[in-house]
Enzyme design. Structure first.
Site, short mmCIF file in Angstrom:
data_model
loop_
_atom_site.label_atom_id
_atom_site.label_comp_id
_atom_site.label_asym_id
_atom_site.label_seq_id
_atom_site.Cartn_x
_atom_site.Cartn_y
_atom_site.Cartn_z
N THR A 127 0.82 -1.21 0.00
CA THR A 127 0.00 0.00 0.00
C THR A 127 0.86 1.27 0.00
O THR A 127 0.48 2.28 -0.59
CB THR A 127 -0.96 0.02 1.21
N ASP B 263 1.75 -8.02 -7.40
CA ASP B 263 2.31 -6.84 -8.07
C ASP B 263 3.74 -6.99 -8.54
O ASP B 263 4.27 -6.12 -9.24
CB ASP B 263 2.21 -5.62 -7.15
N HIS C 248 -0.81 -16.19 -5.36
CA HIS C 248 -1.94 -15.83 -6.20
C HIS C 248 -1.53 -15.43 -7.61
O HIS C 248 -2.32 -14.84 -8.34
CB HIS C 248 -2.73 -14.70 -5.54
N CYS D 130 -1.75 -17.94 -21.86
CA CYS D 130 -2.72 -18.56 -22.76
C CYS D 130 -3.39 -19.73 -22.06
O CYS D 130 -2.70 -20.60 -21.50
CB CYS D 130 -2.03 -19.03 -24.04
N CYS E 161 -2.30 -23.15 -24.44
CA CYS E 161 -0.94 -23.70 -24.51
C CYS E 161 -0.06 -23.30 -23.34
O CYS E 161 1.05 -23.82 -23.20
CB CYS E 161 -0.28 -23.30 -25.83
N CYS F 228 -3.62 -15.53 -27.93
CA CYS F 228 -2.25 -16.00 -28.05
C CYS F 228 -1.81 -15.96 -29.51
O CYS F 228 -2.51 -16.46 -30.39
CB CYS F 228 -2.15 -17.42 -27.49
N CYS G 164 -1.04 -19.99 -30.59
CA CYS G 164 -2.07 -20.99 -30.87
C CYS G 164 -3.46 -20.40 -31.06
O CYS G 164 -4.40 -21.12 -31.41
CB CYS G 164 -2.11 -22.04 -29.76
N SER H 131 -3.48 -9.44 6.87
CA SER H 131 -4.57 -9.56 7.85
C SER H 131 -4.70 -10.99 8.36
O SER H 131 -5.39 -11.24 9.35
CB SER H 131 -5.90 -9.13 7.20
N VAL I 159 5.08 -1.31 8.30
CA VAL I 159 6.11 -2.23 7.86
C VAL I 159 7.23 -1.53 7.09
O VAL I 159 8.37 -2.01 7.08
CB VAL I 159 5.51 -3.36 6.98
#
Length: 250
Positions: free
Chosen positions: A28, A106, A121, A129, A132, A154, A157, A196, A238
């Site tokens: 953030t 990110d 994630h 693609c 493929c 793509c 393909c 969190s 942080v």
């Protein structure tokens, strides 16, 4: 009373395997909004528009909405790693940190110089693609979508391109999930930073580490579900605490 940063620095110095988990709170400060909570992305957009079912049923509409999401996510400026990203990269360079497991998509840990990064994630810096598996820079796919190629396809393909992130309703990829649990299970100090600790599977990693005997340190502005179980519970920014931790280890 011992200074908590000095104490945590000592614990890190004594540990053999330190693993960090990072969440939205690490990014953030780089200008990237969080998804949840007040002012988060999901107050502006309907999550259902970015569900895996929507992508399969209407990939062109998905990409059109994804362009708007990207604009809200990044704005007009180029995001850069902040002090927290650089501090974690420095901990790895100095041999204190084995790996970073991140909920973020990110790519800022790699941009800061971290070499061992497990992206639970996926990453929004690439597109893939669905046929493929070929990958290309996300910006290329977004440019083509913005020019009217909905959905972008793509060049190899002809398959539909998809952002290389885990969408709502999409199965988590096995490899990073297994790798993250392996790292947590063999760590002897687990550092949860800017998360969190409410979203699985990441939320289960600190407990996995503790069950294996690891010291648990939580660094977050607000309390988490594991704050009362942590060996270190530091409520702090942080981007300030992690550089201070690096300095304490010098």
């Amino acid at each position: 009373m011992d200074d908590p940063i000095e104490s945590l620095a000592g614990a890190i110095a004594d540990a053999e395997r330190v693993v960090a988990l990072t969440g939205a709170g690490v990014s953030t400060a780089s200008g990237i909004p969080s998804f949840r909570g007040e002012g988060g992305i999901w107050e502006q957009f309907d999550q259902r528009d970015f569900h895996y079912r929507r992508f399969n049923a209407d990939p062109g509409g998905f990409w059109r909405d994804r362009l708007d999401l990207r604009d809200a996510f990044y704005g007009d400026s180029e995001v850069e790693p902040n002090g927290a990203h650089h501090a974690l990269a420095e901990l790895e360079r100095e041999g204190y940190l084995e790996a970073v497991v991140t909920q973020n998509v990110d790519g800022l840990h790699a941009a800061a110089g971290s070499e061992t990064v497990v992206e639970l994630h996926g990453t929004n810096r690439e597109a893939e693609c669905v046929e493929c598996g070929r990958r290309l820079p996300a910006e290329t796919a977004f440019e083509r979508a913005a020019e009217g190629e909905l959905p972008p396809r793509c060049e190899g393909c002809g398959g539909v391109l998809k952002p290389a992130v885990v969408l709502f309703g999409e199965s988590m990829p096995d490899e990073p999930t297994i790798r993250a649990h392996e790292l947590a299970g063999r760590s002897d100090l687990f550092l949860a930073v800017g998360s969190s600790l409410q979203v699985q599977p990441a939320a289960g990693l600190p407990a996995r580490a503790q069950r294996s005997g690891a010291t648990l340190a939580v660094v977050n502005l607000e309390a988490t579900p594991l704050s009362d179980r942590a060996d270190y519970d530091l409520r702090a920014d942080v981007t300030e605490l992690l550089p201070a931790l690096v300095e304490a280890l010098e």
